[in-house]
Enzyme design. Structure first.
Site, short mmCIF file in Angstrom:
data_model
loop_
_atom_site.label_atom_id
_atom_site.label_comp_id
_atom_site.label_asym_id
_atom_site.label_seq_id
_atom_site.Cartn_x
_atom_site.Cartn_y
_atom_site.Cartn_z
N ASN A 164 -57.36 19.66 20.49
CA ASN A 164 -56.42 18.88 19.95
C ASN A 164 -54.89 19.03 19.77
OD1 ASN A 164 -56.41 17.03 17.30
ND2 ASN A 164 -56.07 18.78 16.50
N ASP A 233 -50.08 18.94 17.92
CA ASP A 233 -50.53 18.04 18.46
C ASP A 233 -50.93 17.68 19.87
OD1 ASP A 233 -52.26 18.62 15.61
OD2 ASP A 233 -53.71 17.13 15.71
N ASP A 263 -63.67 21.24 19.82
CA ASP A 263 -62.69 22.14 18.56
C ASP A 263 -61.65 20.81 17.84
OD1 ASP A 263 -61.86 24.22 16.28
OD2 ASP A 263 -59.99 24.10 16.96
N GLU A 299 -67.31 19.61 17.22
CA GLU A 299 -67.06 19.68 16.02
C GLU A 299 -66.25 18.65 15.11
OE1 GLU A 299 -63.85 23.00 12.68
OE2 GLU A 299 -63.39 22.00 14.55
#
Ligand code: CA
Length: 560
Positions: A164, A233, A263, A299
């Site tokens: 990410n 990001d 993640d 996640e």
């Protein structure tokens, strides 16, 4: 054969009861061990240490039966706070190697290592270099040694991978940032001059406010960093970024890494499950195409319905957030907020929902992790509840994840992240290996339960409860792999009955989720089956007479 065992157990139980006056169920904690729980008032029985009662030998231990597939019992390790091999107060990879025998002895055969790549923070979720191990933790050679040592013990090792965002110190970002900062006003960014401008989400906001965006110096440019400005990001629509991550994944898979925990998958394109699913689909296809059997768990901190959507990506696992934490299913059972019978029906319906999207999915339940309050806190240090939550978790189909220290009832405190990542207490006898923990953690947080060493020697400790629960999984492949059927007709407020079928074999699981003893007529329900294992929170026995199970409070009995 089983009958003989049962009568032996009954004899031993009777003998134990005669010698100790035990076998009663009148206290929340039977006071057998003064070290195990100092938070619960056990009523100080005098001389309890001198007359530690014998626990009847456990009659149902069978051979380990590990199938070498993707099903594992995972242990989540925060290296920083785990074990410090070189004495600088910070845990390291050599420390993990040092403790692998412990991990294996507990029955865990998978490890999720929280981030270990070069970073500027203690938690290392902001990566500066994906091809370097953080110096606090060791070297790439240490990682290779750890991988090999894991494989020697039949343990799979997966790494935390951050797709990410990077660190704002990552070369991709600093290069793009400098380029844009110095770009004359009004001029468009040119990816041919600086390809890294397309690696992130840089925008001219022209005076508008945009949530999660941060300025590039005094320039007209801003960039997205949903967590914080130090974590820009990445633009996962960019083919070049995808190629970078394919190379990074291949690098670690070539070393022998068995997969990744992805993640912050919900934030790839925040709020856009469809786009996130496409990204996950690309990465999952790449990784499993590169290495057969590589394991991925994502996640996505969401409810059942949303997680179900993500399973369309083809990813093997997503963490079961709705089962976990203070407001999840396991806690609601223990808090008496939902009936025992709903456990079976929930497990059944989750499977129906997830498998329709990905028939090969593997559930990834857990109780707590590095971002949540620890399980012991959620259960306000009630030892019965701490254990029984673990019993429920470790009875679930899929790959359960246990957060380091959960097995000794380690504490967290409040919502501060550092307080959820405290030093593992191996022993109070020596400081060797003891880590100092995150610098901003609060001091003086009370560890209510004993250290690992003490708990290992106490048959009734939380640790030994976990150990037996994991052992039972390792003896019976049906527990991790079986398709659940629930039996509402036999279940109720405190009793729950399910079966699991795998490869033509059926295992029955009977839960007494209540504070009182209960019975269940197994023979009337299922005919001739026998106990193969059970778990009780206080060392009392599950007994089986004329087809009727006698279940102590908070017990789980497995039958075949
Ligand atoms: Ca160290």
């Amino acid at each position: 054969m089983k009958k003989k065992w049962i009568s032996l157990v009954l004899t031993l139980v009777t003998a134990t009861a005669l010698f100790t006056g035990c076998g009663k169920e009148d206290t929340g904690n039977d006071g057998l061990d003064s070290n195990a729980d100092t938070s619960v008032d056990t009523g100080e029985e005098s001389g309890q240490n001198a007359t530690k009662p014998e626990i009847a030998p456990y009659a149902y231990e069978d051979e380990i039966n590990i199938i070498d597939d993707q099903y594992r019992n995972y242990y989540e390790i925060f290296v920083y706070s785990f074990f410090d091999e070189d004495g600088d107060g910070i845990g390291d990879l050599q420390g993990v190697i040092d403790k692998l025998d412990y991990v294996a002895d507990m029955g865990f055969n998978g490890i999720w290592l929280m981030p270990i790549m070069k970073s500027t923070t203690y938690h290392k979720y902001d990566v500066v270099d994906y091809y370097a191990i953080d110096r606090e933790y060791g070297t790439m050679e240490d990682l290779q040694e750890l991988i090999d040592a894991c494989h020697d013990r039949g343990i799979k090792l997966i790494l935390d991978l951050m797709l990410n965002h990077t660190s704002s110190q990552h070369e991709w970002f600093t290069t793009a940032y400098e380029y844009l900062k110095n770009l004359p006003e009004g001029q468009d960014a040119n990816a041919e001059e600086c390809p890294y401008v397309d690696y992130y989400h840089f925008e001219k906001l022209e005076g508008k406010k945009k949530s999660g965006y941060h300025p590039v110096g005094d320039s007209e440019w801003s960039y997205e960093g949903v967590f914080r400005s130090e974590m820009p990001d990445l633009n996962l629509d960019n083919e070049a970024v995808r190629k970078e991550f394919e190379a990074i994944a291949a690098f670690y898979l070539d070393m022998g890494i068995d997969g990744f925990r992805l993640d912050a998958a919900r934030e790839f394109f925040s709020g856009n499950a469809g786009k996130n699913t496409e990204v996950l689909s690309w990465f999952s296809d790449y990784v499993t195409g590169y290495k057969e059997g590589a394991y991925l768990v994502g996640e996505v901190w969401e409810n059942f319905t949303t997680i179900q959507l993500y399973y369309e990506s083809g990813m093997t696992s997503f963490f079961d957030f709705p089962m976990s934490q203070h407001n999840g299913k396991v806690a609601s059972i223990l808090k008496g907020q939902s009936e025992a019978s709903s456990w079976g029906t929930t497990l059944e319906s989750i499977h129906a929902e997830y498998s329709v999207k990905n028939p090969d999915y593997i559930a990834a339940p857990f109780l707590s992790n590095h971002d949540t309050g620890r399980w012991a806190n959620t259960m306000v240090n009630n030892e019965d509840h701490i254990k029984y939550g673990a019993g429920l978790l470790l009875s679930m189909t899929g790959n359960p994840f246990v957060y380091y220290g959960e097995e000794i009832g380690m504490p967290s405190s409040g919502s501060k992240d550092e307080n959820k990542r405290l030093p593992m207490i191996w022993t109070y006898e020596t400081n060797r290996g003891k880590t100092q923990g995150p610098k901003n953690a609060d001091s003086g947080i009370d560890y209510k339960f004993a250290d690992v060493q003490t708990q290992m020697e106490d048959e009734l400790s939380i640790l030994n409860y976990y150990k037996r629960a994991v052992r039972i999984r390792n003896e019976n492949p049906e527990i991790a792999r079986g398709i659940v059927s629930s039996y509402p007709e036999y279940s109720g407020a405190t009793l729950c009955v399910i079966s699991k079928e795998y490869d033509g074999n059926v295992i029955y699981v009977v839960y007494n989720m209540g504070e009182e003893a209960d019975t269940f007529d197994v023979k009337a329900a299922f005919g001739d089956v026998a106990i193969c294992d059970y778990l009780t929170v206080d060392g009392s026995e599950v007994t089986f007479t004329d087809g009727v199970l006698s279940l102590p409070k908070y017990s789980i009995c497995y039958l075949k």
